[in-house]
Design an enzyme around this catalytic site. Structure first.
Site, mmCIF file in Angstrom:
data_model
loop_
_atom_site.group_PDB
_atom_site.id
_atom_site.type_symbol
_atom_site.label_atom_id
_atom_site.label_comp_id
_atom_site.label_asym_id
_atom_site.label_seq_id
_atom_site.Cartn_x
_atom_site.Cartn_y
_atom_site.Cartn_z
ATOM 1 N N ASP A 217 -0.060 7.162 -2.532
ATOM 2 C CA ASP A 217 -0.546 6.018 -2.552
ATOM 3 C C ASP A 217 -1.535 5.491 -1.358
ATOM 4 O O ASP A 217 -1.605 6.598 -0.549
ATOM 5 C CB ASP A 217 0.682 4.915 -2.013
ATOM 6 C CG ASP A 217 0.320 3.448 -2.220
ATOM 7 O OD1 ASP A 217 -0.802 3.073 -3.067
ATOM 8 O OD2 ASP A 217 0.871 2.540 -1.518
ATOM 9 N N GLN A 248 -11.261 0.209 -0.737
ATOM 10 C CA GLN A 248 -10.561 -0.356 0.561
ATOM 11 C C GLN A 248 -10.264 0.999 1.242
ATOM 12 O O GLN A 248 -9.186 0.758 2.254
ATOM 13 C CB GLN A 248 -9.179 -0.841 -0.113
ATOM 14 C CG GLN A 248 -9.399 -1.964 -0.980
ATOM 15 C CD GLN A 248 -8.119 -2.654 -1.262
ATOM 16 O OE1 GLN A 248 -6.998 -2.927 -0.519
ATOM 17 N NE2 GLN A 248 -7.635 -2.574 -2.755
#
Length: 748
Positions: A217, A248
């Site tokens: 992740d 991000q």
DNA sequence: GAATAAATTGTTTTT
DNA sequence: CAATTTATTC
């Protein structure tokens, strides 16, 4: 596994269980849902849970994923490793670290431990501790480790001057000492795991066979070591599924390398690439604004999130007089929202640095609103808590001289500096840990200190016997009595002491909870848990509480109402990033992350002046504010004509007030420095260096601050909504809001 | 060796 | 300003 609730892309991500997969998941695109569904799908296909490794960066993310998977498939996922990189590595090392010459009882040094060790080393080496502050040296070392540069290589790749030589010596000594202390720092957890795998093929073989399916992740935040670990583990199986969003990536300062995600397709040419671009979180206005901001970055994969949501409210902006009234405004808006029926737990205040929470906290306390601050001084950073931990650490790992030195005279037992120095010298002479010197004392020691040390050694022996026989929580409780840590504060009538006592009791509670959750847990396991846990992970009563945290910590979270405060140059973007294009782009990504946390309402505020370093500071509005199209914003002054304190609005033109520091823009060809100290979004008055709407025609030659020369092709709309289209010589056609774009007409 | 007073110094962001 | 480090005195 019911895939009907997933959109086609998400479904594809779930169904593609074999081979390398890259999932580019934009903010709010249902990433976690997809990832958990994928794990459930694997289990459903008959993949044994113990073949699955899912790595995250935060405990919180790991916990959430685990819970959601368990909710889907129940206990059958219990054997899967769903944890942070650091926890997984600690676990792997706990098994096999002896192959690297450490003992299995190793402890994990956090950045505070690391810095005190460095401080000690610098002091002993007798070098200037100003030029080699623990902070700067630790970041150099961490940087080196994250790039797998060992001391010797470090020396080879750096200038041959005195400073580099000194740093090399410190680095070398640091490594030597850590090993002697049987301790690993955070970076070591990753580096040593990699070392173990590379140098001990059977170990690698074992984990390759075990982890047939690896998922990562927040892949955009992986550093080189993590990257290599992933590659190594999946070289044979090829079953590496990574999820991330280059927009991000906000941890490059910690060694994260955005190229890991950008180059995934190069690493795995046969990778299946899936883009999740539908946002299920925010209103169209919020998403639009965030998209506009992030579009100003050059280093990114082109993508555009979209949503089926309605426009929603405009983005609320506000400019306060100072940081205090900014906080008051936030508190007032929170009260207002609450009156409208929004619960406090649906609101968050985000800021760039932890210190900014103070004023908001004050105002929330004044308003009687409950809140939680995440980050900042962590529970386990408190002195009294660290004292308890130091005792536990010495008992778990007697080689830990640093911890022993911390507690040898806490509470006071008349073992002063000179005695400790004698013991240390003796220990070093005999190449044994300090702990051994407690029983094998140097002859030089006179009778009085000798007796004190003897007594302390007796205490530690007693404790280690108890440790082996008592249940962990009771033992910790008993330890605080026997060592006198409790008595130290019990006899002190001040509030401070009462707090400390309470914190110590909290430690017992934490141990009890840990023991309850992990049956048969050992002290080592508990300490490992403590070292890897952060403030974000400590369970808090969230109901009825407003959330206060840094934008960094907010990643992965979402709230109905989000306040982003301190939207000023030099605050956000940080003064440390303003001059560096690369750093600035990371700040912009952080802004994107912050904005996309909001579901329904986004509030952006700034203060005209603010106390920084105990002095008044004036900053122009954040450039990010100006990157948001004006049509998406609504300023409180312009619409409500009201002020937080009912004072008159300040004059639009600056008088003799201290001038804000101009932002230096080396890349600004036309020297279009911001001259808009009072510039209020929504009230277009102050931008004077930038020509206003008039004067542009199709065919005009213009110069843009960022894109350089171009020709105007078209003008659309009128007034505030007017837009201009320009065909740039170097960048092709682009469209801007006429009022905002930093463009000037060129003289022909 | 310990307690108190004075002086210094620092603010990203986190596992 | 506040927290930590260093100097001074007992």
């Amino acid at each position: 596994m019911d895939v009907s609730k997933l959109n086609p892309e998400q479904r594809k991500a779930v169904e593609t269980t074999e081979g390398p997969v890259l999932i580019l998941a934009g903010a709010g695109s249902g990433k976690t849902r997809t990832l958990t569904a994928r794990v459930a799908r694997l289990l459903e296909k008959g993949v044994p849970a113990w073949n699955i490794l899912a790595l995250t960066f935060t405990n919180k993310a790991a916990k959430e994923m685990k819970e959601r998977i368990e909710a889907m498939v129940g206990e059958s996922a219990a054997d899967a490793w769903i944890m942070t990189f650091h926890s997984a590595c600690a676990r792997i090392l706990r098994r096999d670290i002896e192959k690297l010459g450490y003992k299995r009882s190793f402890v994990i040094y956090d950045s505070d431990d690391q810095q005190s060790l460095l401080k000690d080393i610098v002091k002993r080496m007798g070098v200037d501790d100003k030029a080699f502050s623990p902070k700067s040296v630790s970041s150099l070392i961490s940087d080196a480790k994250n790039h797998l540069i060992l001391p010797a290589e470090w020396r080879d790749t750096h200038a041959d001057d005195e400073r580099s030589e000194t740093i090399y010596n410190i680095y070398l000594e640091y490594e030597t000492r850590l090993k002697a202390l049987n301790a690993l720092d955070f970076d070591d957890l990753l580096v040593k795991t990699l070392e173990l795998m590379v140098e001990h093929p059977p170990v690698l073989e074992y984990y390759r066979n075990r982890f047939r399916y690896v998922m990562v992740d927040e892949y955009q935040d992986t550093n080189e070591v993590q990257y290599r670990l992933c590659q190594l583990l999946t070289k044979e199986s090829q079953n590496l599924c990574v999820v991330g969003d280059d927009d991000q990536s906000i941890y490059s300062w910690r060694g994260a390398d955005i190229h890991n995600i950008l180059d995934f397709e190069k690493d795995f040419p046969n990778a299946v690439v899936i883009k999740l671009e539908q946002n299920y979180r925010s209103t169209a206005n919020i998403l639009d604004a965030a998209n506009q901001v992030i579009a100003h970055n050059e280093q990114r994969k082109d993508k555009r999130l979209w949503t089926e949501e309605g426009e929603g409210e405009k983005i609320h902006t506000f400019c306060a007089d100072d940081d205090r009234s900014e906080a008051t405004w936030v508190a007032n808006r929170i009260i207002e929202l609450h009156k409208q029926g929004d619960a406090y737990q649906n609101m968050a205040v985000l800021y760039r640095v932890n210190a900014q929470s103070r004023q908001v906290e004050d105002m929330l306390v004044n308003s009687g609103i409950a809140y939680n601050v995440y980050g900042g001084t962590k529970f386990y950073d408190r002195r009294e808590v660290r004292d308890v931990m130091a005792y536990l650490r010495v008992l778990a790992n007697p080689a830990d001289d640093m911890s022993l030195r911390r507690i040898i005279n806490v509470p006071r037992r008349s073992i002063g500096d000179s005695t400790v120095s004698l013991l240390e010298e003796h220990a070093r002479g005999n190449e044994m840990p300090l702990y051994s010197a407690l029983t094998d004392m140097p002859e030089k020691l006179t009778s009085r200190p000798r007796k004190c040390v003897q007594e302390f050694a007796g205490l530690m022996t007693l404790l280690s016997v108890e440790m082996a026989t008592m249940p962990l929580p009771e033992f910790v409780e008993d330890l605080m009595v026997r060592t006198g840590l409790r008595a130290q504060y019990e006899n002190d009538p001040t509030d401070d002491a009462a707090d400390r006592l309470k914190n110590m009791e909290e430690v017992v509670n934490a141990v009890r909870q840990f023991a309850a959750e992990h049956e048969g847990a050992t002290l080592e396991e508990y300490l490992e848990n403590v070292a890897l846990i952060t403030d974000m992970d400590t369970t808090k009563e969230t109901d009825g509480h407003v959330t206060l945290m840094t934008m960094h910590s907010a990643k992965g979270l979402e709230f109905d109402n989000v306040f982003v405060i301190g939207m000023e140059e030099n605050v956000f973007p940080s003064y440390r990033c303003v001059d560096d294009k690369v750093k600035l782009e990371e700040e912009r990504r952080l802004c994107y992350v912050a904005m996309t946390r909001a579901r329904k309402r986004l509030y952006l505020s700034r203060a005209r002046q603010r106390m920084v370093f105990n002095q008044v500071n004036m900053n122009p509005p954040s450039r990010f504010l100006e990157e948001i199209p004006r049509r998406l914003m609504e300023d409180e002054w312009a619409t409500r004509h009201e002020r937080a304190f009912g004072k008159e609005p300040p004059p639009m033109r600056s008088t003799q007030k201290p001038q804000p520091r101009m932002i230096k823009r080396p890349d600004d060809p036309l020297n279009l420095q911001r001259s808009n100290p009072l510039g209020i979004p929504g009230v277009q008055k102050g931008i004077s260096a930038v020509p206003q709407t008039a004067g542009f025609r199709a065919g005009d030659h213009v110069m843009h601050r960022k894109f350089g020369e171009g020709v105007v092709t078209d003008l659309v709309g009128t007034g505030v909504d007017a837009r201009i289209r320009i065909n740039f010589t170097a960048f092709g056609p682009k469209e801007f809001s006429l009022g905002l774009a930093p463009i000037v007409k060129m003289e022909d």
